[in-house]
Design an enzyme around this catalytic site. Structure first.
Site, PDB file in Angstrom:
ATOM      1  N   CYS A  98       0.865  -1.186   0.000  1.00 34.21           N
ATOM      2  CA  CYS A  98       0.000   0.000   0.000  1.00 34.21           C
ATOM      3  C   CYS A  98       0.896   1.229   0.000  1.00 34.21           C
ATOM      4  CB  CYS A  98      -0.898  -0.030   1.239  1.00 34.21           C
ATOM      5  SG  CYS A  98      -1.696   1.546   1.599  1.00 34.21           S
ATOM      6  N   CYS A 102      -3.256   7.610  -1.681  1.00 33.91           N
ATOM      7  CA  CYS A 102      -4.582   7.720  -2.306  1.00 33.91           C
ATOM      8  C   CYS A 102      -5.641   8.272  -1.355  1.00 33.91           C
ATOM      9  CB  CYS A 102      -5.055   6.364  -2.795  1.00 33.91           C
ATOM     10  SG  CYS A 102      -3.738   5.271  -3.303  1.00 33.91           S
ATOM     11  N   THR A 189      -4.079   4.966   7.324  1.00 34.82           N
ATOM     12  CA  THR A 189      -3.092   4.575   6.319  1.00 34.82           C
ATOM     13  C   THR A 189      -2.111   5.711   6.062  1.00 34.82           C
ATOM     14  OG1 THR A 189      -4.579   3.016   5.264  1.00 34.82           O
ATOM     15  CG2 THR A 189      -2.868   3.948   3.884  1.00 34.82           C
ATOM     16  N   GLU A 256      -0.418   1.512   9.048  1.00 31.86           N
ATOM     17  CA  GLU A 256      -1.570   2.203   9.597  1.00 31.86           C
ATOM     18  C   GLU A 256      -1.223   2.649  11.003  1.00 31.86           C
ATOM     19  OE1 GLU A 256      -2.199  -0.349   7.424  1.00 31.86           O
ATOM     20  OE2 GLU A 256      -3.311   0.901   6.029  1.00 31.86           O
ATOM     21  N   HIS A 291     -12.673   5.771  -2.711  1.00 28.04           N
ATOM     22  CA  HIS A 291     -11.668   4.819  -2.216  1.00 28.04           C
ATOM     23  C   HIS A 291     -12.013   3.391  -2.629  1.00 28.04           C
ATOM     24  CE1 HIS A 291      -7.858   4.673  -0.308  1.00 28.04           C
ATOM     25  NE2 HIS A 291      -8.215   3.733   0.538  1.00 28.04           N
ATOM     26  N   TYR A 295      -9.417   0.714  -4.966  1.00 26.49           N
ATOM     27  CA  TYR A 295      -9.014  -0.683  -4.761  1.00 26.49           C
ATOM     28  C   TYR A 295      -9.039  -1.479  -6.066  1.00 26.49           C
ATOM     29  CZ  TYR A 295      -8.802  -0.428   0.327  1.00 26.49           C
ATOM     30  OH  TYR A 295      -8.427  -0.140   1.606  1.00 26.49           O
ATOM     31  N   CYS A 298      -5.096  -0.342  -6.958  1.00 31.78           N
ATOM     32  CA  CYS A 298      -3.930  -0.705  -6.128  1.00 31.78           C
ATOM     33  C   CYS A 298      -3.860  -2.201  -5.878  1.00 31.78           C
ATOM     34  CB  CYS A 298      -3.958   0.071  -4.812  1.00 31.78           C
ATOM     35  SG  CYS A 298      -5.106  -0.526  -3.563  1.00 31.78           S
ATOM     36  N   GLU A 446      -6.943  -5.628   4.506  1.00 26.81           N
ATOM     37  CA  GLU A 446      -7.386  -4.336   3.997  1.00 26.81           C
ATOM     38  C   GLU A 446      -8.349  -4.512   2.821  1.00 26.81           C
ATOM     39  OE1 GLU A 446      -4.672  -1.519   2.134  1.00 26.81           O
ATOM     40  OE2 GLU A 446      -5.412  -0.031   3.529  1.00 26.81           O
TER      41      GLU A 446
HETATM   42 FE1  SF4 Z   1      -3.345   1.931   0.084  1.00 27.82          FE
HETATM   43 FE2  SF4 Z   1      -4.787   1.062  -1.955  1.00 27.82          FE
HETATM   44 FE3  SF4 Z   1      -5.880   2.723  -0.162  1.00 27.82          FE
HETATM   45 FE4  SF4 Z   1      -4.006   3.551  -1.922  1.00 27.82          FE
HETATM   46  S1  SF4 Z   1      -6.068   2.798  -2.395  1.00 27.82           S
HETATM   47  S2  SF4 Z   1      -4.110   4.043   0.239  1.00 27.82           S
HETATM   48  S3  SF4 Z   1      -2.678   1.774  -2.029  1.00 27.82           S
HETATM   49  S4  SF4 Z   1      -5.159   0.631   0.181  1.00 27.82           S
HETATM   50 FE    FE Z   2      -6.828   1.468   2.079  1.00 24.33          FE
END
Ligand code: SF4
Ligand code: FE
Length: 481
Positions: A98, A102, A189, A256, A291, A295, A298, A446
């Site tokens: 991660c 983001c 995060t 985190e 968000h 996902y 990422c 996560e």
């Molecule tokens: Fe982390 Fe994915 Fe959230 Fe970006 S979108 S902060 S990489 S979990």
């Molecule tokens: Fe996340």
């Protein structure tokens, strides 16, 4: 834009109040436990410097006309939304972790559109304040912890029903020049690698919750802020002498933290919602939507690395041609691309908001995340299947390096001809890292709970799915009047 080195130096200058394992960490930037997660954020700066990634990693700001890192951008089109997902897949591929930045980007877009609508109804000036704030963030290329999740205490009660009022972050005092807040944000995060925290409420609220309807930004080292760094499975391997092989991914990670706000003063120009409880739900829904789209980028990038690792493990075992192995790898790719399809689809179906920036299709973004609560688990299962039990029973790097017994490890852990035992150990440890180790936080749990637990998406799917129109369709076909 900042270079990777400038980013690292900028964090080193901050006086963060960070704790890990009961100790105050004076220099989080160089701490071996924290540094891999910082390296992941640094990658978002490094990639933006590279000409071949300009299109994906950067954008032109609608606020200043300057070229900025896409992580600071307000999406101006569906193409921007698509590029966001591509950027996240790329960063996931380069870090296998991660990369944390983001949450800020998703908060910018949610707060920008929501403050516009709050001002329309309440005659406030939050949108103007937030726009000024975002210009500052863009010009300085900052990393921001977009913070939503409160500890929440007794789940049967809302914010104002808690015995301890601090279990949701709230306003304790309104002064002429600003507000004072108390509470905490959990699972934050990248908190320790962020220049600022950008706070949003965590649930929809009623009038009795209005002290909890608050959004603001504050420097991470402001007085009253404490960050307690979260433990991860196998984390202390980073502190061992021989950790190169055993970590699986020595360079990158995520983190985190529990971020505590103990009577922190927020000046008015940094306050973007102050008791407008009727807009708390909107802000939550929009941030969560962005968000959940994230996902679909990422996790797919990290999945690419895991699939590659599983394929290499099969090669190193000498079985790349076994038909069941090939089929498992095909299945893994199919599942991973299914997630990507969801990320792209909710971006393509995005719409312009009243404030001018673009938002994903909320239904499809929630479907995206709901799939992410499942498919990475199956991808991880298949990777473990292909890897074999050695992934969790293998001797350590210290054994391999030992003068007396190292040759045994070398000899008995050998795989296919021409493959070194060390390489075989490296790839198995990477799979272990992604499925059970430090990176499993980002790839597994996560995937389940980040951006909202599965039930939160089902509530949104119920709300957005329009069951009544589907009933009408069926009635028409069945000729029911
Ligand atoms: Fe982390 Fe994915 Fe959230 Fe970006 S979108 S902060 S990489 S979990
Ligand atoms: Fe996340």
């Amino acid at each position: 834009m900042m270079t990777k080195e400038q980013y690292i130096e900028s964090l080193r200058k901050m006086k963060l109040n960070v704790w890990y394992m009961g100790e105050k960490i004076e220099n989080p930037v160089d701490h071996p436990m924290i540094r891999p997660s910082l390296n992941s954020v640094a990658m978002t700066y490094e990639l933006a410097e590279q000409p071949e990634y300009q299109e994906v990693m950067t954008a032109v700001s609608n606020l200043t006309g300057k070229r900025i890192n896409r992580f600071c951008h307000l999406h101006q089109s569906t193409e921007d939304l698509i590029n966001k997902v591509k950027m996240q897949r790329l960063c996931g591929q380069k870090t296998a972790a991660c990369f944390q930045r983001c949450v800020g980007m998703d908060a910018f877009n949610a707060i920008y559109s929501t403050t516009y609508e709050i001002d329309q109804k309440h005659g406030t000036e939050y949108h103007k304040r937030f726009t000024e704030y975002l210009k500052y963030v863009q010009d300085n290329d900052l990393t921001i912890d977009g913070a939503m999740t409160d500890p929440k205490g007794d789940r049967s009660q809302g914010p104002s029903g808690q015995k301890d009022p601090d279990l949701y972050l709230h306003i304790v005092e309104v002064r002429p020049d600003g507000i004072v807040v108390r509470g905490a944000k959990a699972h934050q995060t990248g908190a320790v690698n962020s220049h600022e925290h950008l706070i949003m409420p965590t649930v929809a609220m009623k009038e009795e919750d209005k002290d909890y309807a608050v959004s603001f930004a504050i420097a991470s080292d402001a007085p009253g802020i404490t960050m307690i760094y979260g433990r991860q499975s196998c984390d202390t391997r980073k502190m061992e002498q021989y950790h190169d092989i055993d970590l699986g991914n020595r360079q990158f990670g995520g983190h985190e933290a529990l971020v505590i706000f103990d009577d922190v003063f927020i000046p008015n120009e940094r306050v973007f919602m102050c008791k407008e409880y009727d807009f708390a739900g909107m802000m939550v829904e929009r941030f969560a939507g962005y968000h959940r789209q994230s996902y679909g980028g990422c996790k797919v990038g990290v999945g690419d690395v895991l699939i590659g690792a599983a394929a290499l493990a099969a090669d190193f075992n000498g079985v790349p041609k076994a038909s069941h192995i090939k089929d498992k790898l095909i299945e893994m790719m199919h599942l991973n691309e299914t997630l990507y399809s969801c990320g792209i689809a909710c971006s393509c179906e995005g719409k312009q908001m009243a404030a001018g920036n673009y938002q994903i299709d909320l239904l499809l973004a929630n479907v995206c995340k709901q799939n992410v609560t499942r498919l990475p688990y199956e991808i991880a299962r298949l990777a473990e299947d292909i890897a074999g039990g050695l992934m969790v029973t293998m001797p350590s790097e210290a054994d391999l390096r030992n003068k007396e017994i190292g040759h045994y490890v070398e000899k008995y852990l050998a795989g296919a001809p021409g493959v070194s035992t060390e390489d075989r150990m490296r790839i198995l440890r990477l799979i272990e890292n992604l499925t059970l180790g430090t990176a499993a936080v980002g790839y597994r749990t996560e995937s389940m709970h980040g951006a909202g637990s599965p039930q939160a998406q089902r509530v949104m799917i119920a709300r957005q799915g329009d069951l009544e129109s589907k009933k009408k369709l069926a009635k028409n076909i069945a000729n029911i009047k």
